[in-house]
Scaffold this motif. Structure first.
Motif, PDB file in Angstrom:
ATOM      1  N   ALA A  30      13.015  20.207  20.585  1.00  0.00           N
ATOM      2  CA  ALA A  30      14.098  20.293  19.718  1.00  0.00           C
ATOM      3  C   ALA A  30      14.012  18.791  19.307  1.00  0.00           C
ATOM      4  N   ALA A  31      13.909  18.001  20.890  1.00  0.00           N
ATOM      5  CA  ALA A  31      14.891  16.930  21.401  1.00  0.00           C
ATOM      6  C   ALA A  31      13.377  15.557  20.978  1.00  0.00           C
ATOM      7  N   SER A  32      12.308  16.486  20.995  1.00  0.00           N
ATOM      8  CA  SER A  32      10.817  15.488  21.707  1.00  0.00           C
ATOM      9  C   SER A  32      11.037  14.397  20.657  1.00  0.00           C
ATOM     10  N   ARG A  33      10.958  14.166  19.164  1.00  0.00           N
ATOM     11  CA  ARG A  33      10.948  14.053  18.327  1.00  0.00           C
ATOM     12  C   ARG A  33      12.447  12.472  18.223  1.00  0.00           C
ATOM     13  N   TYR A  34      13.150  12.702  18.514  1.00  0.00           N
ATOM     14  CA  TYR A  34      14.832  11.750  19.010  1.00  0.00           C
ATOM     15  C   TYR A  34      14.510  11.061  20.016  1.00  0.00           C
ATOM     16  N   ASN A  35      15.504  10.218  20.283  1.00  0.00           N
ATOM     17  CA  ASN A  35      16.188   9.483  21.583  1.00  0.00           C
ATOM     18  C   ASN A  35      16.615   9.766  22.264  1.00  0.00           C
ATOM     19  N   ALA A  36      16.468  11.055  22.747  1.00  0.00           N
ATOM     20  CA  ALA A  36      17.060  12.431  23.552  1.00  0.00           C
ATOM     21  C   ALA A  36      16.646  12.586  25.274  1.00  0.00           C
ATOM     22  N   ASP A  37      17.516  12.461  25.955  1.00  0.00           N
ATOM     23  CA  ASP A  37      17.187  12.896  27.326  1.00  0.00           C
ATOM     24  C   ASP A  37      17.745  13.997  27.564  1.00  0.00           C
ATOM     25  N   VAL A  38      16.451  15.448  27.872  1.00  0.00           N
ATOM     26  CA  VAL A  38      17.322  16.560  28.035  1.00  0.00           C
ATOM     27  C   VAL A  38      17.208  17.075  29.647  1.00  0.00           C
ATOM     28  N   VAL A  39      18.895  17.116  29.682  1.00  0.00           N
ATOM     29  CA  VAL A  39      19.023  17.123  31.328  1.00  0.00           C
ATOM     30  C   VAL A  39      19.070  18.674  32.368  1.00  0.00           C
ATOM     31  N   GLU A  40      18.414  19.350  32.715  1.00  0.00           N
ATOM     32  CA  GLU A  40      18.723  20.712  33.353  1.00  0.00           C
ATOM     33  C   GLU A  40      20.174  20.839  34.043  1.00  0.00           C
ATOM     34  N   THR A  41      21.459  20.809  33.844  1.00  0.00           N
ATOM     35  CA  THR A  41      22.686  20.808  34.554  1.00  0.00           C
ATOM     36  C   THR A  41      23.148  21.987  35.008  1.00  0.00           C
ATOM     37  N   GLY A  42      22.290  23.683  35.798  1.00  0.00           N
ATOM     38  CA  GLY A  42      22.569  24.736  35.835  1.00  0.00           C
ATOM     39  C   GLY A  42      21.851  25.773  34.994  1.00  0.00           C
ATOM     40  N   GLU A  43      22.019  27.252  35.858  1.00  0.00           N
ATOM     41  CA  GLU A  43      21.739  28.038  34.952  1.00  0.00           C
ATOM     42  C   GLU A  43      21.812  28.683  33.880  1.00  0.00           C
ATOM     43  N   LEU A  44      23.206  28.036  33.276  1.00  0.00           N
ATOM     44  CA  LEU A  44      22.926  28.383  31.426  1.00  0.00           C
ATOM     45  C   LEU A  44      23.843  27.142  31.144  1.00  0.00           C
ATOM     46  N   ALA A  45      23.405  26.793  29.623  1.00  0.00           N
ATOM     47  CA  ALA A  45      24.304  25.928  29.402  1.00  0.00           C
ATOM     48  C   ALA A  45      25.598  26.622  28.981  1.00  0.00           C
ATOM     49  N   SER A  46      26.262  27.063  29.033  1.00  0.00           N
ATOM     50  CA  SER A  46      28.091  27.714  28.358  1.00  0.00           C
ATOM     51  C   SER A  46      28.541  26.945  29.672  1.00  0.00           C
ATOM     52  N   PHE A  47      28.131  27.394  31.201  1.00  0.00           N
ATOM     53  CA  PHE A  47      28.662  26.603  32.382  1.00  0.00           C
ATOM     54  C   PHE A  47      28.998  25.474  32.531  1.00  0.00           C
ATOM     55  N   LEU A  48      28.750  24.398  31.822  1.00  0.00           N
ATOM     56  CA  LEU A  48      28.838  23.270  31.951  1.00  0.00           C
ATOM     57  C   LEU A  48      30.169  22.441  32.045  1.00  0.00           C
ATOM     58  N   THR A  49      30.358  21.469  33.160  1.00  0.00           N
ATOM     59  CA  THR A  49      31.546  21.170  33.703  1.00  0.00           C
ATOM     60  C   THR A  49      31.937  20.084  32.879  1.00  0.00           C
ATOM     61  N   PRO A  50      33.272  19.494  32.692  1.00  0.00           N
ATOM     62  CA  PRO A  50      33.188  17.374  32.625  1.00  0.00           C
ATOM     63  C   PRO A  50      32.726  17.039  33.718  1.00  0.00           C
ATOM     64  N   SER A  51      33.376  17.334  34.987  1.00  0.00           N
ATOM     65  CA  SER A  51      32.710  16.624  35.591  1.00  0.00           C
ATOM     66  C   SER A  51      30.960  16.309  35.829  1.00  0.00           C
ATOM     67  N   SER A  58      29.198  12.278  35.622  1.00  0.00           N
ATOM     68  CA  SER A  58      28.500  12.359  37.044  1.00  0.00           C
ATOM     69  C   SER A  58      26.956  11.694  35.410  1.00  0.00           C
ATOM     70  N   LEU A  59      26.412  12.362  35.603  1.00  0.00           N
ATOM     71  CA  LEU A  59      25.202  11.916  34.538  1.00  0.00           C
ATOM     72  C   LEU A  59      25.428  10.671  33.566  1.00  0.00           C
ATOM     73  N   LEU A  60      26.948  10.495  33.447  1.00  0.00           N
ATOM     74  CA  LEU A  60      26.959   9.075  32.540  1.00  0.00           C
ATOM     75  C   LEU A  60      27.457   8.138  33.288  1.00  0.00           C
ATOM     76  N   ARG A  61      28.035   8.195  34.921  1.00  0.00           N
ATOM     77  CA  ARG A  61      28.021   7.490  36.400  1.00  0.00           C
ATOM     78  C   ARG A  61      27.228   6.653  36.097  1.00  0.00           C
ATOM     79  N   SER A  62      25.386   7.605  35.870  1.00  0.00           N
ATOM     80  CA  SER A  62      24.084   7.148  36.351  1.00  0.00           C
ATOM     81  C   SER A  62      23.960   6.561  35.363  1.00  0.00           C
ATOM     82  N   ASP A  63      24.151   6.578  33.965  1.00  0.00           N
ATOM     83  CA  ASP A  63      23.148   5.914  33.200  1.00  0.00           C
ATOM     84  C   ASP A  63      24.872   6.061  31.760  1.00  0.00           C
ATOM     85  N   SER A  64      25.293   5.070  32.000  1.00  0.00           N
ATOM     86  CA  SER A  64      26.798   4.898  30.358  1.00  0.00           C
ATOM     87  C   SER A  64      25.522   4.071  29.342  1.00  0.00           C
TER      88      SER A  64
END
Length: 471
Positions: free
Chosen positions: A18-39, A43-49
């Motif tokens: 879905a993101a292939s036509r947009y300026n978007a980075d897709v990052v895998e953060t775990g097994e399920l997307a719904s379990f994503l945490t603020p931390s 961490s991702l934004l501290r690496s690239d702001s």
């Protein structure tokens, strides 16, 4: 605009595509997307702001406000299902998103608001042939819903029912009076509704009953060659509307007679026949829009054993194509419960039709069971299959006690030992039972969950409920 799309392993490929036509980075953060945490997002934004925004799964339950506060980069909820991401990404930058409401739900609600705003704007622009208590009739104004209440003099709380119909979208409420009604009955009903400043109709052809309603009625249903000479002048003096039907003399002849008696606000009813008695043939009578037309959809729906939702949509479309101004609808049987709301939505869909070839993608719809688009979720992953065993026929009763489940007044009710637990959602009722330690067996918990959910469905779809019976 640069977008960060954190997701889970299960949905990674769908999000990536879905993101292939947009300026978007897709990052895998775990097994399920719904379990994503603020931390994890921090961490991702501290690496690239350099990101302008973060779009997380709409299934996430965590709050990401602290992430935005620390980084200055907004974190929005995307759609609940990865398959819908392709519908949301093109709208980023063009429309507002929410930090609290999933994008698919939020955008649908925004489109709905815009649709109703457009309907109001179109209605304001139109000049009607006449108005009844501010409700415009004819000349391209929105198709108005007239909701019938049969035997209004026999309804214990007629006021409550009238107000409910108005709340559900009726423009006019039609009060029917059968052969056993008296003038005093008619006066008593209208006196109860005297302070409701909305259009009310008196549905009777009896001259005595018509006359008894004229102190408050805004429309008379119906006039023909037999009662026009008796009450025509009195109806004309009040300035109320009148629905004229063909009778033996014919529609045009009766309209001319009504005009001779001074009646000005005329609605012509060519009489729509039920399916099987000439429905299609009777549509030919709607070819002359010289007067506002009355489209009697109520009998077509009542005399057809089919779900009313689709019938309301199609009949509203037919009324729109014939140029009708008022559509008649009723809820006189169990199968037509909810019909007034369905017809009010259908007519508003028709109000959005100008400039469109079809009533699709309007921002409002009448889907109740069917899906406009099926979701293509990732297939389940497993390496071993255990065939489910059949449930034993013997019932193992919970020693704590059992519950009688029912629905009343829009709520789910679970009763045990004279105490009722009442709620408008099955999860709330089950949670309360668990909190009160009202279950001691796993199979009882599973049973209660299933029955409470069935009761929830019965409420949602306005059906009857029977514990242990099929839905």
């Amino acid at each position: 605009m640069k977008i960060l799309l954190p997701t889970g392993r299960v949905t990674y490929n769908i999000v990536k595509e879905a993101a292939s036509r947009y300026n978007a980075d897709v990052v895998e953060t775990g097994e399920l997307a719904s379990f994503l945490t603020p931390s994890q997002v921090l961490s991702l934004l501290r690496s690239d702001s350099s990101y302008d925004l973060v779009l997380v799964s709409g299934m996430c339950t965590a709050s990401f406000k602290e992430v935005e506060q620390e980084t200055g980069i907004p974190v929005y909820l995307g759609p609940r299902h990865a398959a819908d991401l392709g519908l949301v990404l093109p709208l980023i930058g063009k429309t507002e998103l929410s930090c609290d409401i999933p994008a698919d739900e939020f955008l649908a609600e925004e489109r709905k608001k815009e649709a109703y705003k457009k309907i109001s704007g179109l209605e304001e622009e139109k000049e009607p042939i006449f108005s009844l208590r501010g409700v415009k009739i004819g000349n391209g104004t929105r198709l108005k819903v007239l909701a019938e209440i049969m035997d209004a003099h026999k309804i214990p709380d007629i006021r409550k029912k009238v107000l409910r119909f108005f709340e559900e979208g009726a423009d006019i409420v039609d009060l029917g009076f059968g052969f056993d009604a008296t003038p005093d009955d008619v006066r008593a009903v209208f006196n109860q509704l005297q302070d409701i400043n909305r259009p009310l109709a008196a549905d009777t052809q009896d001259p005595a009953l018509i006359e008894a309603s004229l102190h408050r009625a805004d429309i008379i249903l119906s006039l023909q060659e037999e009662n026009i000479p008796v009450v025509g002048e009195k109806v004309a003096k009040t300035g109320c509307g009148a629905v004229i039907i063909p009778g033996e003399a014919g529609l045009l002849s009766n309209i001319r007679m009504a005009e001779e008696y001074g009646i000005c606000n005329i609605i012509a009813d060519p009489v729509l026949q039920p399916c099987g008695l000439g429905l299609v043939k009777s549509l030919s009578g709607f070819s002359d829009p010289s007067y506002p037309l009355f489209f009697g959809a109520g009998n077509v729906i009542e005399l057809f054993d089919a779900d009313s939702t689709g019938m309301c949509a199609l009949l509203a479309g037919m009324a729109y194509e014939t140029g009708s101004s008022v559509i008649f609808c009723s809820e006189n049987s169990d199968k037509t419960t909810g019909c007034i709301l369905e017809m009010s939505i259908a007519t508003r869909m028709m109000a959005l039709m100008p400039g469109r070839p079809y009533p699709k993608d309007l921002g409002i719809d009448l889907f109740k069971i069917k899906e406009k688009r099926r979701r293509r979720e990732p297939s389940l992953e497993y390496s071993k299959v255990i065939q489910a065993s059949r449930k034993p026929r013997e019932i193992n009763y919970d020693p704590i006690g059992n519950y009688r489940i029912g629905i009343e007044d829009g709520c789910i009710v679970a009763v045990r030992n004279g105490t009722a637990i009442k709620g408008d959602g099955w999860q709330d009722v089950l949670h309360t039972i668990i909190q009160m330690e009202g279950i001691s067996l796993f199979d009882h918990a599973g049973y209660l969950g299933a029955e409470l959910f069935k009761a929830d469905l019965a409420l949602r779809f306005e059906r009857s409920f029977e514990q242990d019976g099929p839905f």
